[in-house]
Design a protein around this motif. Structure first.
Motif, mmCIF file in Angstrom:
data_model
loop_
_atom_site.group_PDB
_atom_site.id
_atom_site.type_symbol
_atom_site.label_atom_id
_atom_site.label_comp_id
_atom_site.label_asym_id
_atom_site.label_seq_id
_atom_site.Cartn_x
_atom_site.Cartn_y
_atom_site.Cartn_z
ATOM 1 N N THR A 212 0.843 -1.220 0.000
ATOM 2 C CA THR A 212 0.000 0.000 0.000
ATOM 3 C C THR A 212 0.868 1.256 0.000
ATOM 4 O O THR A 212 0.601 2.214 -0.738
ATOM 5 N N LEU A 213 1.922 1.257 0.804
ATOM 6 C CA LEU A 213 2.802 2.428 0.876
ATOM 7 C C LEU A 213 3.532 2.666 -0.445
ATOM 8 O O LEU A 213 3.714 3.819 -0.873
ATOM 9 N N GLU A 214 3.917 1.583 -1.133
ATOM 10 C CA GLU A 214 4.635 1.752 -2.403
ATOM 11 C C GLU A 214 3.711 2.298 -3.489
ATOM 12 O O GLU A 214 4.135 3.099 -4.329
ATOM 13 N N LYS A 215 2.423 1.882 -3.470
ATOM 14 C CA LYS A 215 1.477 2.440 -4.439
ATOM 15 C C LYS A 215 1.268 3.934 -4.198
ATOM 16 O O LYS A 215 1.224 4.735 -5.145
ATOM 17 N N LYS A 216 1.119 4.316 -2.932
ATOM 18 C CA LYS A 216 0.983 5.737 -2.617
ATOM 19 C C LYS A 216 2.233 6.509 -3.029
ATOM 20 O O LYS A 216 2.152 7.645 -3.524
ATOM 21 N N HIS A 217 3.399 5.908 -2.847
ATOM 22 C CA HIS A 217 4.661 6.555 -3.214
ATOM 23 C C HIS A 217 4.726 6.813 -4.718
ATOM 24 O O HIS A 217 5.117 7.899 -5.177
ATOM 25 N N GLN A 218 4.316 5.798 -5.534
ATOM 26 C CA GLN A 218 4.353 5.958 -6.990
ATOM 27 C C GLN A 218 3.363 7.019 -7.452
ATOM 28 O O GLN A 218 3.655 7.840 -8.334
ATOM 29 N N LEU A 219 2.163 7.026 -6.844
ATOM 30 C CA LEU A 219 1.164 8.033 -7.195
ATOM 31 C C LEU A 219 1.662 9.447 -6.854
ATOM 32 O O LEU A 219 1.474 10.387 -7.636
ATOM 33 N N LYS A 220 2.283 9.576 -5.716
ATOM 34 C CA LYS A 220 2.789 10.898 -5.316
ATOM 35 C C LYS A 220 3.908 11.365 -6.248
ATOM 36 O O LYS A 220 3.991 12.559 -6.575
ATOM 37 N N THR A 780 6.232 21.914 -2.694
ATOM 38 C CA THR A 780 6.975 21.710 -1.444
ATOM 39 C C THR A 780 6.242 20.736 -0.533
ATOM 40 O O THR A 780 6.844 19.818 0.054
ATOM 41 N N ASP A 781 4.917 20.903 -0.404
ATOM 42 C CA ASP A 781 4.133 19.991 0.435
ATOM 43 C C ASP A 781 4.191 18.565 -0.101
ATOM 44 O O ASP A 781 4.339 17.597 0.663
ATOM 45 N N SER A 782 4.088 18.429 -1.411
ATOM 46 C CA SER A 782 4.100 17.080 -2.004
ATOM 47 C C SER A 782 5.447 16.401 -1.796
ATOM 48 O O SER A 782 5.513 15.196 -1.523
ATOM 49 N N GLU A 783 6.526 17.157 -1.930
ATOM 50 C CA GLU A 783 7.859 16.570 -1.737
ATOM 51 C C GLU A 783 8.056 16.146 -0.285
ATOM 52 O O GLU A 783 8.668 15.112 -0.016
ATOM 53 N N GLU A 784 7.517 16.949 0.665
ATOM 54 C CA GLU A 784 7.599 16.546 2.071
ATOM 55 C C GLU A 784 6.822 15.257 2.314
ATOM 56 O O GLU A 784 7.290 14.352 3.029
ATOM 57 N N GLU A 785 5.628 15.147 1.708
ATOM 58 C CA GLU A 785 4.830 13.924 1.844
ATOM 59 C C GLU A 785 5.564 12.737 1.221
ATOM 60 O O GLU A 785 5.524 11.614 1.757
ATOM 61 N N LEU A 786 6.240 12.968 0.071
ATOM 62 C CA LEU A 786 6.984 11.894 -0.582
ATOM 63 C C LEU A 786 8.109 11.394 0.317
ATOM 64 O O LEU A 786 8.342 10.179 0.424
ATOM 65 N N GLU A 787 8.825 12.334 0.973
ATOM 66 C CA GLU A 787 9.899 11.942 1.875
ATOM 67 C C GLU A 787 9.353 11.134 3.053
ATOM 68 O O GLU A 787 9.976 10.173 3.516
ATOM 69 N N GLN A 788 8.207 11.555 3.556
ATOM 70 C CA GLN A 788 7.599 10.815 4.655
ATOM 71 C C GLN A 788 7.252 9.386 4.224
ATOM 72 O O GLN A 788 7.452 8.412 4.963
ATOM 73 N N LEU A 789 6.708 9.232 2.999
ATOM 74 C CA LEU A 789 6.389 7.893 2.485
ATOM 75 C C LEU A 789 7.652 7.047 2.327
ATOM 76 O O LEU A 789 7.654 5.849 2.636
ATOM 77 N N LYS A 790 8.736 7.664 1.846
ATOM 78 C CA LYS A 790 9.993 6.929 1.717
ATOM 79 C C LYS A 790 10.451 6.420 3.075
ATOM 80 O O LYS A 790 10.899 5.281 3.211
#
Length: 979
Positions: A212-220, A780-790
């Motif tokens: 689930t986390l990897e799918k969210k990561h790819q979408l982001k 900026t917000d999206s990149e922060e969310e991407l880092e959190q997912l990573k």
């Protein structure tokens, strides 16, 4: 070292700006907030020491790509130095002779000082004062000591940082420090090594969660890519907006010029050329016609004038003598002027110098060659006697005043002396007191020894004065005998008399001392009840009386010496009077030989001699001019008679003088020659003009036919209409070329797939800016969310790997070993920091011993002046005591903690000024202050201004301020900075 001029190519808000500093050492840069004062301060530091690339990018101007500037420095040893910097890396240094130097040379001129060291010593701002005000009371003393040692709070900050780091890492007791916590953790891991870790979630749940986390990561990631593309479009739209606006403006202008779109310009140069040629031909035809009429009339007038051949021959004969007569006339005028000038010069010189001598006497006067030296010797003798008489009179007045003063002082001292009976009574009291206290033997012995030493010193002094006086008297006598100066004998006799008188006075003093020595024995047997206070009082009175006696003897010596000097002075004046009488006899003898000297002072006789020589020479020149003038005048009169005869024979009126007659003859000859020559020329000119008129008319007809054909081909009826359309067509072509150029630029800047979309977009700049900002924030917000997912995916994978591992115990042992290695590293780091702290303390003590005393001494001067003499002494920390200040008048000392905040600020500023003055003696670098006194009232500001003026006497001071009253109160130059 002084900064003379700075030129800013680009730095912060400053672009293409030049500031010239005057020769004044105190420069004030006045400007409101946001006017660029701090930026200008940073630019000067950048020119001297450079900056990192990151900091250069921060100060890069928004309106220009240039970063850098030029600075001109006046160095006391190297002369004028030029510095030029561009960006962070490019720098050039030029010496006074134009030779380029390297950076090591310039660093050596700055004393190999870094930018941080320069700011800590030679730079001071309101931020430094604010940092000091916000400190806690216990830390103020340490900060003041740091300022006194280095000029900045750097040492204090480093020391506090090391202490804080050591406290964070380890304490003997407690659990918060890192090493303490690490020890606790190792103990806990040691206990849990044998336990197995219980899992809280199943392996299948962990796998589903990571999917689930990897799918969210790819979408982001896909969303971020879309936003990046949209942001790139918005940035490109903002970049090409000025180009699109210009294209839109050009299109409107082209629409207005559409009527000349197909107008031909092929024949424009040919039509312009024909128009110019036709106009030139018309002007030439008009000029030729006017010339033809003039030539015809002039030819008719010239044919009526002529002269006979015989008259021409006589005229030529007379004119052939013109050159000779002209030279004669010029010579006659020159001789007359010279003769008159010499006569007038002689008369004026005699009248100006008021010499009683006539012209006839001058012609017969003779001056021997030795006369000048005789008169010069008389003048020098007169000046020498006058100087010596003046000095003798002044010296006599001085000696009389000195004699009067000595006698007055003797009278005052005699009044203070006690009677002999009173002195004997005092000596008796002293002896009685000594006997009563069983100390008579030892004290009498001391008294005898003291009197014995005084007697020996008096004898030694008398011998020395006798030897010196005798040597000086013999030297004066021998000198007087060698150079034959009688008054030197008198001076020698006066010195011998003075030595004799001094010797006799010394012997009297020795006799009195021996009497006192005998009185000690005479009074030893008497017994009087004397208290200790009476004994002390008697001793003091006797000491005062001995001092009075000594002063009286000294005054007597001075009085005798002064009277001897007066006698010597009188002898010198008598000798000068005899010399003056002999001189006056010589002067009277010269006046009898040369009567014109009777009314002239002997000091000016040499000048009269030179003047007479010049007057005699002028008289001889005048007589020679007179003889030659008579000869020239006779020749000119003969020629004048011949000319008058010719004028009379040709029935012409005679002129008033010879020059006018010669001019008339020349004019007659020139007119005759000119008439003949002009007649020949006019005939040929008339023929040439007629031929030219015919050729020009034929040429004009051809040009007119060709022009009319070209105008008809272009569709215009006149030249004016053609030139108007031509101008509009040229404007149309330029606009069209510019439009095409801009469109090509757009095609290069815009990718092919975006061209249609970006070209048709609206031209409002506000929308682009707003959209760009919104996209940047969202990205900026999206990149922060991407880092959190990573991070979450990495944590989840770690959990899965832990679940899949079968070596839990070995892993825990490995972790325990790693923790121990980390503990060793922490202990090693703690030991290094502890050693650094001890070395810093040792360096502080060494620097304190070397410079602190000088800094404190200099700071006292500034602190006393700034506090209006309220505190005049500063005591540096010693042992466990902190900084103290003292008011010497009130005898009050205060620790720093007891001072008001304003006085603490003044003490801090005094230390900053002191370390600057101590270091500036060797380097001479400028001193900068950036709004350092912004919170001071008017009284403090006035005192600080006086301090700045004194500081500017030794080095250049540059003050950045927003306070107009502070800038106007300064006695330096003001540079106004506008917002």
């Amino acid at each position: 070292m002084k900064i003379k001029e700075i030129t800013i190519y680009g730095f912060g808000k400053w672009v293409d700006q030049t500031f010239s500093f005057s020769n004044s050492n105190l420069i004030t840069l006045l400007g409101d907030n946001e006017s660029g004062k701090t930026t200008l301060h940073q630019f000067i530091l950048y020119m001297l020491f450079g900056m990192t690339k990151k900091k250069c990018d921060f100060y890069r101007p928004k309106t220009s790509s240039k970063l850098g500037g030029r600075m001109i420095i006046d160095h006391p040893c190297e002369g004028t130095i030029w510095i030029e910097r561009l960006d962070a890396a490019q720098v050039q240094y030029f010496a006074d002779n134009g030779e380029e130097r390297d950076e090591a040379w310039f660093r050596e001129l700055l004393g190999n000082m870094s930018a941080e060291a320069f700011q800590s010593i030679y730079s001071f701002s309101s931020q430094d004062l604010a940092f000091f005000q916000n400190m806690k009371e216990p830390d103020i003393n340490e900060l003041l000591l740091s300022i006194g040692l280095t000029g900045s709070a750097a040492v204090y900050k480093v020391e506090k940082k090391l202490q804080s780091e050591l406290q964070k890492q380890f304490k003997p007791s407690g659990t918060k420090p890192v090493i303490n916590e690490k020890l606790s953790g190792i103990r806990a891991m040691d206990k849990q090594l044998g336990e197995s870790k219980k899992l809280e979630k199943s392996y299948k749940e962990q796998i589903e969660k990571i999917d689930t986390l990897e799918k969210k990561h790819q979408l982001k990631k896909e969303q971020i890519a879309q936003k990046n593309e949209q942001l790139e479009k918005e940035q490109l739209m903002e970049k090409i907006l000025p180009v699109r606006k210009e294209i839109h403006r050009i299109s409107g202008e082209l629409q207005e010029l559409a009527d000349v779109r197909n107008f031909p310009l092929d024949n424009q140069e040919q039509i312009k050329t024909l128009h110019t040629d036709i106009n030139n031909i018309n002007r030439e035809l008009e000029s030729h016609q006017a010339t033809l009429e003039t030539y015809t009339k002039k030819k008719q007038d010239l044919e009526t004038a002529s002269l006979q051949n015989e008259e021409k021959e006589q005229l030529n004969h007379l004119l052939n003598q013109k050159a000779e007569i002209t030279l004669m006339r010029e010579r006659q005028r020159t001789l007359e002027q010279d003769y008159s000038f010499k006569t007038r010069e002689i008369a004026e010189m005699i009248q100006e110098k008021q010499i009683h001598i006539t012209t006839e006497e001058l012609e017969q006067q003779e001056l021997p060659f030795y006369l000048e030296k005789e008169w010069g010797a008389l003048r020098k003798e007169q000046e020498n006697i006058q100087d010596k008489l003046t000095g003798s009179i002044q010296k006599k007045e001085q000696l009389l005043q000195e004699e009067s003063g000595i006698e007055k002082e003797q009278k005052n001292l005699n009044q203070e002396l006690l009677a002999e009976a009173h002195i004997k009574e005092l000596n008796q009291r002293i002896n009685t007191y000594k006997q009563r206290n069983h100390q008579d033997g030892s004290q009498q012995k001391n008294m005898y020894q003291m009197l014995g030493r005084m007697i020996q010193e008096k004898k030694k002094q008398a011998r020395m004065i006798v030897i010196i006086g005798t040597v000086i008297a013999l030297t004066g006598a021998l000198t007087g005998f060698a150079v034959d100066i009688p008054w030197l004998y008198l001076i020698s006799l006066a010195i011998i008399a003075g030595v004799y008188y001094f010797r006799r006075t010394q012997l009297q003093d020795i006799k009195q001392l021996k009497q006192q020595e005998g009185q000690q024995t005479d009074h030893s047997g008497q017994e009087i009840d004397v208290t200790e206070s009476e004994y002390q009082e008697a001793m003091e009175i006797l000491k005062e009386q001995e001092e009075l006696q000594r002063r009286l003897h000294s005054l007597e010596d001075r009085l005798q010496y002064t009277r001897n000097q007066l006698e010597t002075n009188e002898a010198v004046r008598f000798d000068l009077a005899e010399q003056q009488n002999r001189l006056e006899e010589n002067i009277v003898d010269q006046q009898n030989r040369f009567p014109f000297l009777q009314a002239v002072d002997v000091l000016y006789w040499q000048d009269i001699y030179h003047l007479l020589q010049k007057l005699i020479q002028l008289t001889n020149d005048k007589q020679s001019f007179k003889k030659e003038l008579d000869r020239v005048t006779e020749r000119i009169d003969g020629f004048s008679d011949q000319v008058k005869h010719w004028f009379k024979g040709n029935r012409l009126a005679n002129q008033t003088n010879l020059e006018e007659m010669m001019l008339a003859l020349e004019e007659i000859q020139q007119q005759e020659q000119q008439h003949q020559h002009e007649l020949q020329q006019l005939t040929q000119f008339i023929k040439d003009v007629l031929n030219k008129q015919m050729i020009l008319k034929q040429k004009r007809n051809r040009y007119v036919e060709e022009r009319d054909a070209l105008l008809k081909a272009s569709g215009t009826e006149s030249e004016e209409s053609y030139f108007e359309k031509q101008t509009r067509k040229e404007r149309y072509n330029k606009l069209y070329e510019r439009q095409e150029e801009l469109r090509e630029r757009l095609q290069i800047l815009i990718p092919e797939e975006w061209q249609q979309e970006l070209t048709d977009a609206p031209l409002e700049a506000e929308n682009y800016y707003k959209n760009k900002k919104e996209l940047e924030l969202a990205l900026t917000d999206s990149e922060e969310e991407l880092e959190q997912l990573k991070s979450r995916i990495a944590e989840q994978r770690l959990r899965i790997e832990q679940l899949e591992s079968e070596e839990d115990i070995s892993l825990q042992m490995h972790q325990l070993a790693m923790e121990k290695e980390e503990l060793e590293d922490l202990v090693r780091n703690w030991a290094v920091q502890k050693t650094a702290l001890r070395m810093l303390e040792a360096a502080k003590n060494q620097f304190k011993d070397k410079y602190l005393a000088l800094v404190i001494e200099t700071a006292q001067i500034y602190f006393k002046e700034i506090t209006a003499n309220q505190y005049d002494t500063i005591y540096a920390p010693a042992a466990e005591k902190t900084f103290q200040v003292e008011n010497s008048k009130k005898k009050q000392r205060f620790y720093v903690e007891e001072l008001s905040q304003g006085t603490k600020d003044q003490l801090y500023i005094s230390l900053r000024f002191a370390i600057n003055e101590v270091m500036a003696k060797s380097s001479g670098l400028p001193f900068f202050m950036d709004d350092a006194f912004v919170h001071f009232d008017m009284n403090r500001t006035e005192r600080m201004q006086k301090v700045l003026e004194r500081l500017a006497e030794e080095q250049q001071v540059i003050l950045f301020t927003c306070r107009r009253e502070l800038a106007e109160a300064a006695n330096g130059d003001i540079i106004h900075l506008s917002v």
